[in-house]
Design an enzyme around this catalytic site. Sequence first.
Site, PDB file in Angstrom:
ATOM      1  N   ASN A   6       0.808  -1.734  -0.489  1.00 42.63           N
ATOM      2  CA  ASN A   6       0.270   0.199  -0.020  1.00 42.63           C
ATOM      3  C   ASN A   6       0.908   1.255   0.150  1.00 42.63           C
ATOM      4  O   ASN A   6       1.373   2.096   0.663  1.00 42.63           O
ATOM      5  CB  ASN A   6      -0.902  -0.080   1.289  1.00 42.63           C
ATOM      6  CG  ASN A   6      -1.531   1.630   1.342  1.00 42.63           C
ATOM      7  OD1 ASN A   6      -1.537   2.032   0.662  1.00 42.63           O
ATOM      8  ND2 ASN A   6      -2.589   1.473   3.157  1.00 42.63           N
ATOM      9  N   TRP A   7       0.799   2.232  -1.127  1.00 39.19           N
ATOM     10  CA  TRP A   7       1.883   3.157  -1.195  1.00 39.19           C
ATOM     11  C   TRP A   7       1.126   4.087  -0.826  1.00 39.19           C
ATOM     12  O   TRP A   7       1.869   5.386  -1.031  1.00 39.19           O
ATOM     13  CB  TRP A   7       1.771   3.304  -2.512  1.00 39.19           C
ATOM     14  CG  TRP A   7       3.020   1.917  -3.045  1.00 39.19           C
ATOM     15  CD1 TRP A   7       3.939   1.046  -2.920  1.00 39.19           C
ATOM     16  CD2 TRP A   7       4.220   1.519  -4.734  1.00 39.19           C
ATOM     17  NE1 TRP A   7       4.531   0.435  -3.346  1.00 39.19           N
ATOM     18  CE2 TRP A   7       4.508   1.223  -4.655  1.00 39.19           C
ATOM     19  CE3 TRP A   7       3.615   2.742  -5.673  1.00 39.19           C
ATOM     20  CZ2 TRP A   7       5.982   0.393  -5.978  1.00 39.19           C
ATOM     21  CZ3 TRP A   7       4.123   2.083  -6.723  1.00 39.19           C
ATOM     22  CH2 TRP A   7       5.118   1.239  -7.235  1.00 39.19           C
ATOM     23  N   LYS A   8       0.053   4.522  -0.166  1.00 38.26           N
ATOM     24  CA  LYS A   8      -0.338   5.613  -0.069  1.00 38.26           C
ATOM     25  C   LYS A   8      -0.490   6.718  -0.504  1.00 38.26           C
ATOM     26  O   LYS A   8      -0.455   6.368  -1.445  1.00 38.26           O
ATOM     27  CB  LYS A   8      -0.122   5.610   2.050  1.00 38.26           C
ATOM     28  CG  LYS A   8       0.201   4.554   2.803  1.00 38.26           C
ATOM     29  CD  LYS A   8       0.000   4.963   4.286  1.00 38.26           C
ATOM     30  CE  LYS A   8       0.027   3.979   4.326  1.00 38.26           C
ATOM     31  NZ  LYS A   8      -0.423   3.137   5.589  1.00 38.26           N
ATOM     32  N   HIS A  84      -9.348   1.491   4.821  1.00 42.18           N
ATOM     33  CA  HIS A  84      -8.208   1.382   5.301  1.00 42.18           C
ATOM     34  C   HIS A  84      -8.302   2.242   6.461  1.00 42.18           C
ATOM     35  O   HIS A  84      -9.066   3.668   6.554  1.00 42.18           O
ATOM     36  CB  HIS A  84      -7.195   1.744   4.187  1.00 42.18           C
ATOM     37  CG  HIS A  84      -5.589   1.471   5.349  1.00 42.18           C
ATOM     38  ND1 HIS A  84      -5.278   3.252   6.474  1.00 42.18           N
ATOM     39  CD2 HIS A  84      -4.494   1.355   4.518  1.00 42.18           C
ATOM     40  CE1 HIS A  84      -3.886   2.838   6.256  1.00 42.18           C
ATOM     41  NE2 HIS A  84      -3.863   1.752   5.533  1.00 42.18           N
ATOM     42  N   GLU A  86      -6.396   4.918   8.228  1.00 43.69           N
ATOM     43  CA  GLU A  86      -6.586   6.048   7.762  1.00 43.69           C
ATOM     44  C   GLU A  86      -7.607   6.705   6.216  1.00 43.69           C
ATOM     45  O   GLU A  86      -7.930   7.711   6.916  1.00 43.69           O
ATOM     46  CB  GLU A  86      -5.222   6.849   6.503  1.00 43.69           C
ATOM     47  CG  GLU A  86      -3.991   6.132   6.902  1.00 43.69           C
ATOM     48  CD  GLU A  86      -3.086   5.541   6.566  1.00 43.69           C
ATOM     49  OE1 GLU A  86      -2.799   6.021   5.256  1.00 43.69           O
ATOM     50  OE2 GLU A  86      -2.138   5.260   7.465  1.00 43.69           O
ATOM     51  N   GLU A 150      -5.829  -4.342  10.619  1.00 45.70           N
ATOM     52  CA  GLU A 150      -4.352  -3.935  10.768  1.00 45.70           C
ATOM     53  C   GLU A 150      -4.753  -3.133  11.600  1.00 45.70           C
ATOM     54  O   GLU A 150      -5.353  -2.588  12.222  1.00 45.70           O
ATOM     55  CB  GLU A 150      -3.744  -2.859   9.178  1.00 45.70           C
ATOM     56  CG  GLU A 150      -4.211  -3.831   7.907  1.00 45.70           C
ATOM     57  CD  GLU A 150      -3.705  -2.261   7.475  1.00 45.70           C
ATOM     58  OE1 GLU A 150      -2.047  -2.572   6.921  1.00 45.70           O
ATOM     59  OE2 GLU A 150      -4.272  -1.928   6.791  1.00 45.70           O
ATOM     60  N   GLY A 156       2.564   2.291  10.495  1.00 45.35           N
ATOM     61  CA  GLY A 156       3.779   3.320  10.910  1.00 45.35           C
ATOM     62  C   GLY A 156       4.176   3.110  12.080  1.00 45.35           C
ATOM     63  O   GLY A 156       4.803   4.950  12.169  1.00 45.35           O
ATOM     64  N   SER A 186       3.652  -1.508   9.985  1.00 50.19           N
ATOM     65  CA  SER A 186       4.228  -2.323  10.706  1.00 50.19           C
ATOM     66  C   SER A 186       5.911  -3.374  10.353  1.00 50.19           C
ATOM     67  O   SER A 186       6.705  -4.406  10.850  1.00 50.19           O
ATOM     68  CB  SER A 186       5.478  -1.822  12.111  1.00 50.19           C
ATOM     69  OG  SER A 186       5.329  -0.374  12.382  1.00 50.19           O
ATOM     70  N   GLY A 207       2.471  -0.838   4.328  1.00 49.73           N
ATOM     71  CA  GLY A 207       2.783   0.240   3.853  1.00 49.73           C
ATOM     72  C   GLY A 207       4.695   0.933   3.376  1.00 49.73           C
ATOM     73  O   GLY A 207       4.535   0.652   2.549  1.00 49.73           O
TER      74      GLY A 207
HETATM   75  P1  PGA Z   1       2.916   0.370   7.663  1.00 46.07           P
HETATM   76  O1  PGA Z   1       1.370   0.280   6.941  1.00 46.07           O
HETATM   77  O2  PGA Z   1       2.929  -0.895   7.203  1.00 46.07           O
HETATM   78  O3  PGA Z   1       3.459   1.658   7.002  1.00 46.07           O
HETATM   79  O4  PGA Z   1       2.719   0.191   9.308  1.00 46.07           O
HETATM   80  C1  PGA Z   1       0.701  -0.847   7.358  1.00 46.07           C
HETATM   81  C2  PGA Z   1      -0.594   0.318   5.678  1.00 46.07           C
HETATM   82  O5  PGA Z   1      -1.299   0.993   6.570  1.00 46.07           O
HETATM   83  O6  PGA Z   1      -1.199  -0.777   5.741  1.00 46.07           O
END
Ligand code: PGA
Length: 226
Positions: A6-8, A84, A86, A150, A156, A186, A207
């Site tokens: 997931n590149w956000k 997600h 976010e 998640e 993150g 993470s 991520g």
């Molecule tokens: P992260 O993000 O690996 O940077 O913790 C995971 C995600 O939000 O899908």
Amino acid sequence: MLIAGNWKMFKGPGETEEFARAFSAPDGVDVVIAPPFTSLREAVAAGLQTFAQNVHWADEGAFTGEISAPMLKELGVAGAIVGHSERRQLFGETDDGVARRTAHALEAGLRIIACVGESEAEREAGETEAVLRRQVSVLEPHEQLVIAYEPVWAIGTGRTATPELAQEAHALIKSLLDAPVLYGGSVKPDNAAELLAQPDVDGALVGGASLDPDSFGAICLAASRS
Ligand code: PGA
């Protein structure tokens, strides 16, 4: 095993092409990249199995800022992430919206990774199970539906769930819905193998570590060996 990156809001079209030139997926792993909308075309053209980071529940209409399943399919996109944390926390997405996005996109023929997970406050208040039950209960089983567990406190932050804790949550989710369950939060090359070794961990949603072709490749390699 499914490993999804997931590149956000990272990597425009040029950086997407650069990544694709440097990355090679090991055999035997289902690898997905979810770049920003503006890089979807380049990711598809580079031969990556490409997912969007969201998808709307209508085919078209007055929905400023949204993208529909037929639009994604026309580009050759294979699926989408929905719900997600976010999106839920920063953009007000609800369980009901996540359910509608998921159901419509599945019906339109996209694969879906639907994200669930408790916040730190919810875990500390002993509400993890109730939160997961609520978030999963709005989803219907479908052969193209995958869940990503998640825990919000692990995204993150570098604070990964222990393999035992991930296993416990995955087993609960699978008791509620018959679907593969990815772990996210993470995931890095040095912790991927022990997480993926858990019996109910069917892959990972990655991520930060998916932005670098070498670290994402190392996670995919760990999946191919587990
Ligand atoms: P992260 O993000 O690996 O940077 O913790 C995971 C995600 O939000 O899908």
